[in-house]
Each structure stands twice: as C-alpha cells, then as structure tokens.
Write a protein that holds these residues in place. Structure first.
Motif, PDB file in Angstrom:
ATOM      1  N   ILE A  24       0.841  -1.204   0.000  1.00 41.19           N
ATOM      2  CA  ILE A  24       0.000   0.000   0.000  1.00 41.19           C
ATOM      3  C   ILE A  24       0.877   1.256   0.000  1.00 41.19           C
ATOM      4  N   TRP A  25       0.620   2.122  -0.972  1.00 42.95           N
ATOM      5  CA  TRP A  25       1.230   3.447  -1.019  1.00 42.95           C
ATOM      6  C   TRP A  25       0.175   4.447  -0.549  1.00 42.95           C
ATOM      7  N   HIS A  26       0.451   5.196   0.510  1.00 40.53           N
ATOM      8  CA  HIS A  26      -0.549   6.135   1.020  1.00 40.53           C
ATOM      9  C   HIS A  26       0.126   7.450   1.374  1.00 40.53           C
ATOM     10  N   GLY A  27      -0.659   8.520   1.330  1.00 41.61           N
ATOM     11  CA  GLY A  27      -0.120   9.822   1.693  1.00 41.61           C
ATOM     12  C   GLY A  27      -0.716  10.945   0.893  1.00 41.61           C
ATOM     13  N   ALA A  28       0.031  12.031   0.797  1.00 41.98           N
ATOM     14  CA  ALA A  28      -0.459  13.292   0.242  1.00 41.98           C
ATOM     15  C   ALA A  28      -0.755  13.182  -1.254  1.00 41.98           C
ATOM     16  N   VAL A  29      -1.562  14.119  -1.751  1.00 39.80           N
ATOM     17  CA  VAL A  29      -1.793  14.224  -3.186  1.00 39.80           C
ATOM     18  C   VAL A  29      -0.490  14.639  -3.867  1.00 39.80           C
ATOM     19  N   ARG A  30      -0.287  14.186  -5.093  1.00 38.60           N
ATOM     20  CA  ARG A  30       0.862  14.542  -5.917  1.00 38.60           C
ATOM     21  C   ARG A  30       2.195  14.320  -5.200  1.00 38.60           C
ATOM     22  N   SER A  31       2.251  13.311  -4.348  1.00 40.17           N
ATOM     23  CA  SER A  31       3.466  13.061  -3.568  1.00 40.17           C
ATOM     24  C   SER A  31       4.380  12.029  -4.208  1.00 40.17           C
ATOM     25  N   GLY A  32       3.978  11.477  -5.360  1.00 35.76           N
ATOM     26  CA  GLY A  32       4.791  10.496  -6.055  1.00 35.76           C
ATOM     27  C   GLY A  32       4.397   9.065  -5.803  1.00 35.76           C
ATOM     28  N   LYS A  33       3.373   8.850  -4.976  1.00 35.48           N
ATOM     29  CA  LYS A  33       2.989   7.481  -4.644  1.00 35.48           C
ATOM     30  C   LYS A  33       2.379   6.758  -5.837  1.00 35.48           C
ATOM     31  N   THR A  34       1.605   7.469  -6.675  1.00 37.21           N
ATOM     32  CA  THR A  34       0.951   6.815  -7.803  1.00 37.21           C
ATOM     33  C   THR A  34       1.958   6.362  -8.843  1.00 37.21           C
ATOM     34  N   VAL A  35       2.915   7.221  -9.188  1.00 32.33           N
ATOM     35  CA  VAL A  35       3.932   6.832 -10.162  1.00 32.33           C
ATOM     36  C   VAL A  35       4.713   5.624  -9.658  1.00 32.33           C
ATOM     37  N   ALA A  36       5.100   5.647  -8.378  1.00 30.32           N
ATOM     38  CA  ALA A  36       5.841   4.513  -7.817  1.00 30.32           C
ATOM     39  C   ALA A  36       5.008   3.242  -7.876  1.00 30.32           C
ATOM     40  N   SER A  37       3.730   3.329  -7.513  1.00 26.11           N
ATOM     41  CA  SER A  37       2.881   2.140  -7.504  1.00 26.11           C
ATOM     42  C   SER A  37       2.637   1.621  -8.921  1.00 26.11           C
ATOM     43  N   LEU A  38       2.504   2.511  -9.897  1.00 28.47           N
ATOM     44  CA  LEU A  38       2.292   2.076 -11.280  1.00 28.47           C
ATOM     45  C   LEU A  38       3.544   1.409 -11.848  1.00 28.47           C
ATOM     46  N   ALA A 152      -1.892  -1.245  -3.913  1.00 30.47           N
ATOM     47  CA  ALA A 152      -2.967  -0.266  -3.736  1.00 30.47           C
ATOM     48  C   ALA A 152      -2.407   1.100  -3.398  1.00 30.47           C
ATOM     49  N   THR A 153      -3.119   2.143  -3.818  1.00 32.86           N
ATOM     50  CA  THR A 153      -2.800   3.518  -3.448  1.00 32.86           C
ATOM     51  C   THR A 153      -4.004   4.142  -2.757  1.00 32.86           C
ATOM     52  N   THR A 154      -3.739   5.138  -1.935  1.00 29.85           N
ATOM     53  CA  THR A 154      -4.843   5.883  -1.341  1.00 29.85           C
ATOM     54  C   THR A 154      -4.334   7.177  -0.724  1.00 29.85           C
ATOM     55  N   ASN A 155      -5.207   8.167  -0.717  1.00 34.21           N
ATOM     56  CA  ASN A 155      -4.993   9.334   0.125  1.00 34.21           C
ATOM     57  C   ASN A 155      -5.476   8.986   1.529  1.00 34.21           C
ATOM     58  N   PRO A 156      -4.994   9.675   2.553  1.00 36.53           N
ATOM     59  CA  PRO A 156      -5.434   9.361   3.920  1.00 36.53           C
ATOM     60  C   PRO A 156      -6.913   9.697   4.125  1.00 36.53           C
ATOM     61  N   ASP A 157      -7.482   9.076   5.110  1.00 39.77           N
ATOM     62  CA  ASP A 157      -8.866   9.313   5.505  1.00 39.77           C
ATOM     63  C   ASP A 157      -8.875   9.414   7.027  1.00 39.77           C
ATOM     64  N   SER A 158     -10.007   9.125   7.624  1.00 40.92           N
ATOM     65  CA  SER A 158     -10.108   9.116   9.084  1.00 40.92           C
ATOM     66  C   SER A 158      -9.219   8.020   9.673  1.00 40.92           C
ATOM     67  N   PRO A 159      -8.625   8.246  10.846  1.00 37.58           N
ATOM     68  CA  PRO A 159      -7.837   7.190  11.485  1.00 37.58           C
ATOM     69  C   PRO A 159      -8.678   5.992  11.905  1.00 37.58           C
ATOM     70  N   ALA A 160     -10.020   6.141  11.883  1.00 31.31           N
ATOM     71  CA  ALA A 160     -10.894   5.017  12.199  1.00 31.31           C
ATOM     72  C   ALA A 160     -11.347   4.272  10.947  1.00 31.31           C
ATOM     73  N   HIS A 161     -10.852   4.661   9.781  1.00 29.77           N
ATOM     74  CA  HIS A 161     -11.243   3.997   8.534  1.00 29.77           C
ATOM     75  C   HIS A 161     -10.820   2.529   8.565  1.00 29.77           C
TER      76      HIS A 161
END
Length: 417
Positions: A24-38, A152-161
């Motif tokens: 799982i790659w998670h974190g900020a928008v436009r932080s490079g996680k999507t390119v790395a995951s792809l 998988a990639t995602t932006n953060p959500d609630s800590p209870a997600h």
C-alpha cells in the motif's frame, strides 16, 4: 528505467520491496505514490504467472481510466513502455505488456459480487479508501494463485477507517508493506507548484492532502474563519452575482447572495432567511418565490444563477414557473463543497457582510459530527446549518469561476495577508 521522471529514494525502495501479499502506497496528493505504484505494477505484470487473472479496481471505470490507464499511456511519464498499454475507452479490459487486464469498478457493496468465482494472480487498487470493505475482503480472497499480490494507493482518511484500522495498523501481523508519502517526497514538482497546491488546502484537508496524515475530523469545520479578517461593514462594487438557497419548510429557508467584487474578492453580500418555527407560520413555495424576488428586487440585483438545494424539487419548479433568473441544481457534494468554502476563507478570498446575521451565527458553531468521526466518516453535525449550506451551494457551484483568483506563490495581496 520504465519511467522518464526523476525518482526519489523512497519511490525506488517502495518499487523494489513491493513483494508482500498486500502493498500500500498512502499519503499526500501529488506526492509520487501513484507513479511509484504504477511502476511496481508494470514490473508485477511482467513477472505475473500465466495462470490467474490480473485485475485493476477503482471507484468506477471512469476513475480507473483517469487515474491508472491515462498515466500508463503517457509517453512523457513512461516512455516507450506507454506504447505497450492499450485500452478502448469504456471497455472493461485493457492490454498491459501483452497481458489482458480486467477493469472492475466498485461504487458500492454490491460490486463484491463481480469478484465471485475469479482466481487472480495480481490486483491493483486505485484509491482504496473509497472502496467498500466487503469488496476489498473479497478481492483478497480471490488472490489465491501462489505468490499473488495486491498493490494499492490511497490518500489518507479518518484514522478510524477500515483500511487504517484493519490493515495498515496491523502490518506486523499481516503479510503487508506500506509506504507513507508527503508532498515534499515528489522530486519532480517545482517549489512554486508545491506552494500553489499547499495554498489550496486548509484545515482537515491540508493535514490529509498535503501532510499525508490520517487525522480525525473534529472541532469547528471552518476553524480558519476569523471575524476581524472575514467580516466587513462595507461592500465594493460588484461585477457578478449568484444566489445559493437552502430550502426548508419546518426548518428555515436561507438564501445567500454571493458577489464578485471589483477588488477580486468574493462576498456574501446579503442574506434572506425565514424561520417558520420562530414566526409560527409556514410559507408556501409560491410565497417563498415571491419573497425572494422581492428581496432581490429591493437590492437591485439580478443574479446570473440561482443554485438551489437539489432535493427541493417543488421549490425549483415554482422558481422556474415564476421566471426566477438562472435556476439550477446546486452542486451538493458536501465534503467537496465544504473544502471549497474553507479554501476561499483560508486564502482570504471570501468575506461576509455584517448584515448576514444568520450565516455569522452559524459559522462558528458549524462542527464535525463526533459520532460519525468515531465510525470513520467525515460528516457535519446536522444542526444550525441552513445558511452555511446556502453559502456552500453558491461557493462550490461557482468554484470554476473563482479558483484562478486564489493567491499565487510569491505574491502578497491584501486578501492573502
């Protein structure tokens, strides 16, 4: 190298180490996680065993096309490899490095049925927090080929997600690796762009989308609102007007007149509000329509558009019948709308005239629902929200008209001071 972009050490390490069952790659928008995951996904496709399906999942087919396939086919991102990605828009399969890839949208829990009976060797999930948990659980069950992996990639959500509590927090118990990215982790972004993007997020969204933090929605929603900065006693000349209306019969009806001043700022110029409980008399739709027209006529204003609560079908029909100007359904994505208002307040772009007493009374008390936050959901508390909803309708529905007015990096204005 599969990508033409400069890659950070964190990106390279995540690509090399994405060998767990769940990655799982998670974190900020436009932080490079999507390119790395792809990039990791392309390598995984090349290595995938011939038996078992390869699946790409997302909120919808359209989001899969936009967030996964369009980047993969961009030669500026992936060079010659992009020519080996083939997809016809709207089709539920694509070809990636010669392998057939099945595309599955998962808008709700019913999508879980689309996975039943499948045997998969590899899955890529776009924006995992937006998928229903039963779909995710079923997808993991379908990855039954020896050595099968999920990326998988995602932006953060609630800590209870459920993704945070059930998987990321249990990484030591599971065959799971994860990588957390901040905006500063993307080496391909210019400092000016980073500053510009940072200016567009405030409050909860800044912590999630810029800092990449899994934080709870708590406290005041518009905590950036300050009376000394945002409340004005005089208005400049206005070049454009819009109206947002939150409809109510037993609850108050509130209308906010939003104006674009010649000074380049947005103003909640005036408010019309009727509370049938306080007045002890309800008004019909025809009476509301006449009162609104009288209010605008008294102000000498004809708005370009009137954005109405989409659920108020009878009121909309009445306004159309009475020839009210530019009546249309407001954009009613609640969280996106709140973010638009918060962005405008945070940038100093939005001001409120002191005559809008209902709105000014609601803004400080407009808070997140603590019970919903504990369940992993971001939701405003449904209490005293009629004028703030009317403001949200007007501001969010016109966001395309004013986003270019947000302060640019390195430029100091009175609005941004």
């Amino acid at each position: 190298m599969l990508s033409t972009l400069p890659l950070s050490g964190k990106q390279l390490r995540s690509i090399a180490r994405a060998q767990a069952r769940i990655n799982i790659w998670h974190g900020a928008v436009r932080s490079g996680k999507t390119v790395a995951s792809l990039l990791a996904f392309l390598l995984a496709v090349a290595e995938a065993p011939p038996s078992g399906l390869i699946i790409v999942c997302g909120r919808s087919l359209q989001t899969i096309e936009r967030n996964v396939l369009e980047p993969l086919t961009d030669a500026a991102l992936f060079g010659p490899v992009a020519a080996q990605i083939r997809h016809t828009r709207g089709a539920t399969t694509a070809t990636v490095l010669g392998r057939t890839v099945h595309l599955i949208g998962a808008a709700d829990a019913r999508a879980e049925g689309r996975l039943r009976g499948l045997t998969a060797a590899l899955a890529y999930v776009d924006e995992a927090t937006l998928l229903p948990e039963p779909f995710w659980v079923q997808l993991l069950a379908r990855l039954s080929v020896p050595g099968a992996r999920l990326l998988a990639t995602t932006n953060p959500d609630s800590p209870a997600h459920w993704l945070k509590v059930g998987y990321l927090d249990r990484a030591a118990e599971l065959d799971l690796r994860s990588w957390h990215f901040k905006l500063a982790d993307n080496p391909s972004l210019s400092p000016a762009y980073v500053a510009s993007l940072s200016a567009e997020y405030v409050g909860l969204w800044r912590r999630r989308m810029i800092d990449g933090a899994w934080v709870v929605a708590e406290g005041s929603i518009y905590d950036m609102f300050e009376e000394q900065l945002h409340v004005v006693d005089e208005l400049p000349t206005m070049s454009r007007y819009w109206v947002g209306i939150d409809y109510g019969t037993t609850n108050p009806l509130s209308a906010i007149l939003l104006g674009l001043g010649d000074d380049g700022l947005l103003y909640a110029c005036a408010e019309w509000r009727y509370d049938s409980r306080a007045r002890r008399r309800q008004m019909t739709d025809a009476q509301y329509s006449a009162a609104l027209q009288g209010w605008l006529g008294g102000l000498g204003v004809e708005p370009e558009w009137t954005f109405l609560d989409p659920s108020a079908a009878s009121m909309m029909a009445q306004l159309w019948e009475d020839g009210h100007p530019g009546v249309t359904r407001a954009k009613n994505e609640v969280l996106d709308g709140i973010r638009s208002v918060a962005t405008a307040f945070g940038a100093g772009l939005l001001r409120v005239h002191r005559s809008c007493t209902g709105l000014l009374g609601e803004l400080p008390d407009y808070v997140w629902d603590a019970a919903a936050a504990a369940a992993g959901e971001d939701r405003p508390l449904k209490r005293g929200d009629h004028s703030v909803d009317a403001l949200r309708y007007a501001v969010h529905s016109t966001a395309h008209e004013w986003r270019h007015l947000l302060p640019r990096p390195g430029v100091t204005t009175d609005a941004a001071a």
